[in-house]
Design a protein around this motif. Structure first.
Motif, PDB file in Angstrom:
ATOM      1  N   ARG A 140      -6.260 -16.405 -23.734  1.00  0.00           N
ATOM      2  CA  ARG A 140      -5.675 -17.581 -23.472  1.00  0.00           C
ATOM      3  C   ARG A 140      -4.469 -17.113 -22.937  1.00  0.00           C
ATOM      4  O   ARG A 140      -3.071 -16.093 -23.020  1.00  0.00           O
ATOM      5  CB  ARG A 140      -5.635 -18.328 -24.445  1.00  0.00           C
ATOM      6  CG  ARG A 140      -6.866 -18.508 -25.038  1.00  0.00           C
ATOM      7  CD  ARG A 140      -8.347 -18.857 -23.914  1.00  0.00           C
ATOM      8  NE  ARG A 140      -7.512 -20.362 -23.668  1.00  0.00           N
ATOM      9  CZ  ARG A 140      -8.323 -20.916 -22.273  1.00  0.00           C
ATOM     10  NH1 ARG A 140      -9.606 -20.275 -21.433  1.00  0.00           N
ATOM     11  NH2 ARG A 140      -8.065 -22.590 -21.780  1.00  0.00           N
ATOM     12  N   CYS A 141      -3.661 -17.542 -21.976  1.00  0.00           N
ATOM     13  CA  CYS A 141      -2.728 -17.689 -21.193  1.00  0.00           C
ATOM     14  C   CYS A 141      -1.154 -18.196 -22.000  1.00  0.00           C
ATOM     15  O   CYS A 141      -2.055 -19.574 -23.809  1.00  0.00           O
ATOM     16  CB  CYS A 141      -2.092 -19.418 -20.204  1.00  0.00           C
ATOM     17  SG  CYS A 141      -2.893 -19.440 -18.874  1.00  0.00           S
ATOM     18  N   TRP A 142      -0.358 -17.695 -23.255  1.00  0.00           N
ATOM     19  CA  TRP A 142       0.502 -18.801 -23.259  1.00  0.00           C
ATOM     20  C   TRP A 142       2.369 -18.204 -22.977  1.00  0.00           C
ATOM     21  O   TRP A 142       2.292 -18.126 -21.821  1.00  0.00           O
ATOM     22  CB  TRP A 142       0.520 -17.843 -25.056  1.00  0.00           C
ATOM     23  CG  TRP A 142       0.807 -16.472 -24.886  1.00  0.00           C
ATOM     24  CD1 TRP A 142      -0.540 -15.458 -25.149  1.00  0.00           C
ATOM     25  CD2 TRP A 142       1.479 -15.113 -25.269  1.00  0.00           C
ATOM     26  NE1 TRP A 142      -0.223 -13.569 -25.033  1.00  0.00           N
ATOM     27  CE2 TRP A 142       0.987 -13.657 -24.504  1.00  0.00           C
ATOM     28  CE3 TRP A 142       3.095 -15.391 -24.685  1.00  0.00           C
ATOM     29  CZ2 TRP A 142       2.122 -12.292 -25.014  1.00  0.00           C
ATOM     30  CZ3 TRP A 142       3.782 -14.780 -24.322  1.00  0.00           C
ATOM     31  CH2 TRP A 142       3.101 -13.055 -24.289  1.00  0.00           C
ATOM     32  N   GLN A 143       2.766 -19.006 -23.551  1.00  0.00           N
ATOM     33  CA  GLN A 143       4.789 -18.939 -23.138  1.00  0.00           C
ATOM     34  C   GLN A 143       5.537 -18.262 -24.407  1.00  0.00           C
ATOM     35  O   GLN A 143       4.975 -18.844 -24.772  1.00  0.00           O
ATOM     36  CB  GLN A 143       5.210 -20.272 -22.143  1.00  0.00           C
ATOM     37  CG  GLN A 143       4.231 -20.403 -20.769  1.00  0.00           C
ATOM     38  CD  GLN A 143       4.489 -21.391 -20.370  1.00  0.00           C
ATOM     39  OE1 GLN A 143       4.939 -22.329 -21.204  1.00  0.00           O
ATOM     40  NE2 GLN A 143       5.066 -21.221 -19.292  1.00  0.00           N
ATOM     41  N   VAL A 144       6.221 -18.321 -24.268  1.00  0.00           N
ATOM     42  CA  VAL A 144       7.522 -17.598 -24.993  1.00  0.00           C
ATOM     43  C   VAL A 144       9.157 -17.663 -24.624  1.00  0.00           C
ATOM     44  O   VAL A 144       9.545 -17.063 -24.169  1.00  0.00           O
ATOM     45  CB  VAL A 144       7.504 -16.004 -25.713  1.00  0.00           C
ATOM     46  CG1 VAL A 144       8.545 -16.091 -26.450  1.00  0.00           C
ATOM     47  CG2 VAL A 144       6.162 -15.732 -25.975  1.00  0.00           C
ATOM     48  N   PRO A 145       9.560 -19.339 -24.304  1.00  0.00           N
ATOM     49  CA  PRO A 145      10.248 -19.128 -23.382  1.00  0.00           C
ATOM     50  C   PRO A 145      11.929 -18.983 -23.547  1.00  0.00           C
ATOM     51  O   PRO A 145      12.443 -18.105 -22.851  1.00  0.00           O
ATOM     52  CB  PRO A 145      10.558 -21.060 -23.338  1.00  0.00           C
ATOM     53  CG  PRO A 145       9.638 -20.921 -23.921  1.00  0.00           C
ATOM     54  CD  PRO A 145       8.254 -20.447 -24.687  1.00  0.00           C
ATOM     55  N   SER A 146      11.658 -18.622 -24.988  1.00  0.00           N
ATOM     56  CA  SER A 146      13.113 -17.823 -25.616  1.00  0.00           C
ATOM     57  C   SER A 146      13.420 -16.523 -25.432  1.00  0.00           C
ATOM     58  O   SER A 146      14.342 -15.948 -24.734  1.00  0.00           O
ATOM     59  CB  SER A 146      13.077 -18.201 -26.828  1.00  0.00           C
ATOM     60  OG  SER A 146      12.421 -17.207 -27.327  1.00  0.00           O
ATOM     61  N   GLN A 147      11.874 -15.770 -24.255  1.00  0.00           N
ATOM     62  CA  GLN A 147      12.686 -14.644 -24.042  1.00  0.00           C
ATOM     63  C   GLN A 147      12.374 -14.311 -22.687  1.00  0.00           C
ATOM     64  O   GLN A 147      12.035 -13.516 -22.530  1.00  0.00           O
ATOM     65  CB  GLN A 147      11.074 -14.154 -25.023  1.00  0.00           C
ATOM     66  CG  GLN A 147      11.499 -13.431 -26.766  1.00  0.00           C
ATOM     67  CD  GLN A 147      12.670 -13.124 -27.125  1.00  0.00           C
ATOM     68  OE1 GLN A 147      13.180 -12.129 -25.938  1.00  0.00           O
ATOM     69  NE2 GLN A 147      13.305 -13.782 -27.916  1.00  0.00           N
ATOM     70  N   HIS A 148      11.962 -15.313 -22.003  1.00  0.00           N
ATOM     71  CA  HIS A 148      10.857 -15.561 -20.521  1.00  0.00           C
ATOM     72  C   HIS A 148      10.276 -14.812 -20.667  1.00  0.00           C
ATOM     73  O   HIS A 148      10.253 -13.771 -19.207  1.00  0.00           O
ATOM     74  CB  HIS A 148      12.751 -14.500 -20.163  1.00  0.00           C
ATOM     75  CG  HIS A 148      14.019 -15.987 -20.050  1.00  0.00           C
ATOM     76  ND1 HIS A 148      14.508 -17.198 -19.820  1.00  0.00           N
ATOM     77  CD2 HIS A 148      14.983 -15.408 -20.579  1.00  0.00           C
ATOM     78  CE1 HIS A 148      14.979 -17.943 -20.202  1.00  0.00           C
ATOM     79  NE2 HIS A 148      16.012 -16.616 -20.630  1.00  0.00           N
ATOM     80  N   VAL A 149       9.225 -14.739 -21.485  1.00  0.00           N
ATOM     81  CA  VAL A 149       7.764 -14.120 -20.967  1.00  0.00           C
ATOM     82  C   VAL A 149       6.668 -15.320 -21.066  1.00  0.00           C
ATOM     83  O   VAL A 149       6.879 -15.356 -22.339  1.00  0.00           O
ATOM     84  CB  VAL A 149       7.515 -12.770 -21.655  1.00  0.00           C
ATOM     85  CG1 VAL A 149       6.528 -11.782 -21.550  1.00  0.00           C
ATOM     86  CG2 VAL A 149       8.951 -11.865 -21.553  1.00  0.00           C
ATOM     87  N   ASP A 150       5.523 -14.869 -20.324  1.00  0.00           N
ATOM     88  CA  ASP A 150       4.308 -15.552 -20.422  1.00  0.00           C
ATOM     89  C   ASP A 150       3.308 -14.668 -20.430  1.00  0.00           C
ATOM     90  O   ASP A 150       3.377 -13.084 -19.187  1.00  0.00           O
ATOM     91  CB  ASP A 150       4.960 -16.426 -19.466  1.00  0.00           C
ATOM     92  CG  ASP A 150       5.779 -17.403 -18.779  1.00  0.00           C
ATOM     93  OD1 ASP A 150       6.802 -17.963 -20.350  1.00  0.00           O
ATOM     94  OD2 ASP A 150       6.052 -18.068 -18.092  1.00  0.00           O
ATOM     95  N   CYS A 151       2.195 -15.268 -20.824  1.00  0.00           N
ATOM     96  CA  CYS A 151       1.077 -14.143 -20.292  1.00  0.00           C
ATOM     97  C   CYS A 151      -0.229 -14.919 -19.630  1.00  0.00           C
ATOM     98  O   CYS A 151      -0.085 -16.544 -19.878  1.00  0.00           O
ATOM     99  CB  CYS A 151       0.026 -13.524 -22.047  1.00  0.00           C
ATOM    100  SG  CYS A 151      -1.082 -13.049 -21.836  1.00  0.00           S
ATOM    101  N   ARG A 152      -1.020 -14.715 -18.973  1.00  0.00           N
ATOM    102  CA  ARG A 152      -1.456 -15.255 -17.616  1.00  0.00           C
ATOM    103  C   ARG A 152      -2.369 -14.534 -18.331  1.00  0.00           C
ATOM    104  O   ARG A 152      -3.446 -14.030 -16.865  1.00  0.00           O
ATOM    105  CB  ARG A 152      -1.164 -15.452 -16.786  1.00  0.00           C
ATOM    106  CG  ARG A 152       0.103 -15.649 -16.236  1.00  0.00           C
ATOM    107  CD  ARG A 152       0.825 -16.770 -15.686  1.00  0.00           C
ATOM    108  NE  ARG A 152       2.264 -17.328 -16.076  1.00  0.00           N
ATOM    109  CZ  ARG A 152       2.159 -17.837 -15.166  1.00  0.00           C
ATOM    110  NH1 ARG A 152       2.067 -17.454 -13.409  1.00  0.00           N
ATOM    111  NH2 ARG A 152       3.622 -18.211 -14.262  1.00  0.00           N
ATOM    112  N   GLY A 153      -4.044 -15.599 -18.981  1.00  0.00           N
ATOM    113  CA  GLY A 153      -4.892 -14.861 -18.794  1.00  0.00           C
ATOM    114  C   GLY A 153      -6.133 -15.833 -18.292  1.00  0.00           C
ATOM    115  O   GLY A 153      -5.595 -16.857 -17.093  1.00  0.00           O
ATOM    116  N   ASP A 154      -6.850 -16.096 -19.451  1.00  0.00           N
ATOM    117  CA  ASP A 154      -8.009 -17.293 -19.045  1.00  0.00           C
ATOM    118  C   ASP A 154      -7.533 -18.643 -19.351  1.00  0.00           C
ATOM    119  O   ASP A 154      -6.870 -18.941 -19.814  1.00  0.00           O
ATOM    120  CB  ASP A 154      -9.106 -17.484 -20.239  1.00  0.00           C
ATOM    121  CG  ASP A 154     -10.011 -16.163 -20.319  1.00  0.00           C
ATOM    122  OD1 ASP A 154     -10.715 -16.471 -19.257  1.00  0.00           O
ATOM    123  OD2 ASP A 154      -9.459 -15.276 -21.080  1.00  0.00           O
ATOM    124  N   GLY A 155      -8.217 -19.369 -18.079  1.00  0.00           N
ATOM    125  CA  GLY A 155      -6.957 -20.908 -17.289  1.00  0.00           C
ATOM    126  C   GLY A 155      -5.662 -20.980 -16.661  1.00  0.00           C
ATOM    127  O   GLY A 155      -5.318 -21.910 -16.939  1.00  0.00           O
TER     128      GLY A 155
END
Length: 303
Positions: A140-155
């Protein structure tokens, strides 16, 4: 979208090189579709989908793709991430508030982001690092705003080269392939990467609230709720909300004081409101003090 039973697209260096060589967006979109990559149009110079269902409309049908870019020749090209495209993307952001490159470098040193297939330089100067998805695994997608890194997966979805975007300065820059691996790419463990970037908070060595807390101040209760670690947040919020009821505070006051604390601890706004509402339904001595809602009180143990 095409059936999930189809084979994943044959991503290759030639396919990627063809994106940069395409004379226009329509040609690039058809190039991807012919290779089995589902695509859909986004607004020119932006990321907002032009179709009603967005990435759910993504298609490899040459006729549909030709129709879209015939209608919107300057539309940016996007693809759904995860299972539909066979690609999971780690998005290293660059904003005025910070950059994700330091965090990505720490993850690289820890051996967590090897195995990428290619990288795309985004208009802002960030990076889309692309990996093959894990067959049969929901990433799945997720975000870690404090580290300025996201993951783009299912959804989720990403915009592809040679799309373009308008920068805050007003300049226009394009997405472009920055690097293609000469090794066999491998899937990334997105769950481990997220835990590395945003480790679960240990239980703080904070002062415990005494058993007799009817006179505890709302500020003290809020500070205690904000310190609850993952796994104890809902129970802690429910317990503190019950104390607010006993002290005579109404629902709106408790939501204002404890809601912010609960969100600080990591609960969503909806989770916080549901838990506080459950406390009022359970603890209020009279119907007049129970907020109207169709929620079911949660069962809390170990308090």
């Amino acid at each position: 979208m095409n059936s999930s039973t189809r084979e994943l697209p044959a991503w290759s260096p030639d396919l990627l090189a063809g994106l940069g060589d395409a004379p226009n967006f329509g040609t690039a979109a058809r190039h991807l579709a012919r290779a089995g990559v589902p695509v859909f149009p986004c607004v020119p110079l932006g990321k907002q989908p032009l179709t009603r269902r967005g990435f759910l409309d993504a298609s490899t049908d040459p006729g549909r793709v030709a129709e879209w870019w015939g209608r919107w020749p300057e539309a940016n090209i996007a693809m759904p991430t995860g299972t539909p495209s066979g690609i999971v993307v780690v998005d290293v952001d660059v904003h005025a508030s910070g950059s994700g490159f330091d965090a990505f470098e720490r993850a690289r040193s820890a051996g967590l982001v090897d195995g990428w297939a290619w990288m795309v330089r985004t208009p802002s100067g960030g990076l889309h690092v692309c990996y093959p998805s894990k067959p049969g695994v929901d990433q799945r997608c997720w975000q870690v705003p404090s580290q300025h890194v996201d993951c783009r997966g299912d959804g989720g979805y990403v915009v592809l080269p040679p799309s373009r975007a308008t920068l805050p300065s007003g300049a226009v820059a394009e997405y472009r392939v920055a690097s293609i691996t000469d090794r066999r790419p491998s899937p990334i463990d997105t769950t481990t990467l997220r835990r590395f970037l945003e480790p679960p908070r240990p239980a703080p060595a904070s002062w415990p609230l005494p058993l007799a807390t009817a006179n505890s101040s709302p500020d003290r209760l809020a500070a205690w709720v904000a310190s609850r670690p993952e796994g104890a947040r809902n129970q802690g919020l429910f317990w503190a909300a019950c104390r607010m009821v006993e002290a005579g505070h109404n629902f709106d006051a408790s939501l204002a004081v404890l809601g912010d604390a609960a969100r600080s601890a990591g609960l969503t706004e909806r989770e916080a409101e549901t838990t506080i509402r459950s406390a009022y339904r359970t603890t209020s001595p009279s119907p007049q003090r129970t907020p109207a809602a169709g929620t079911t009180p949660i069962e809390v143990t170990g308090l």
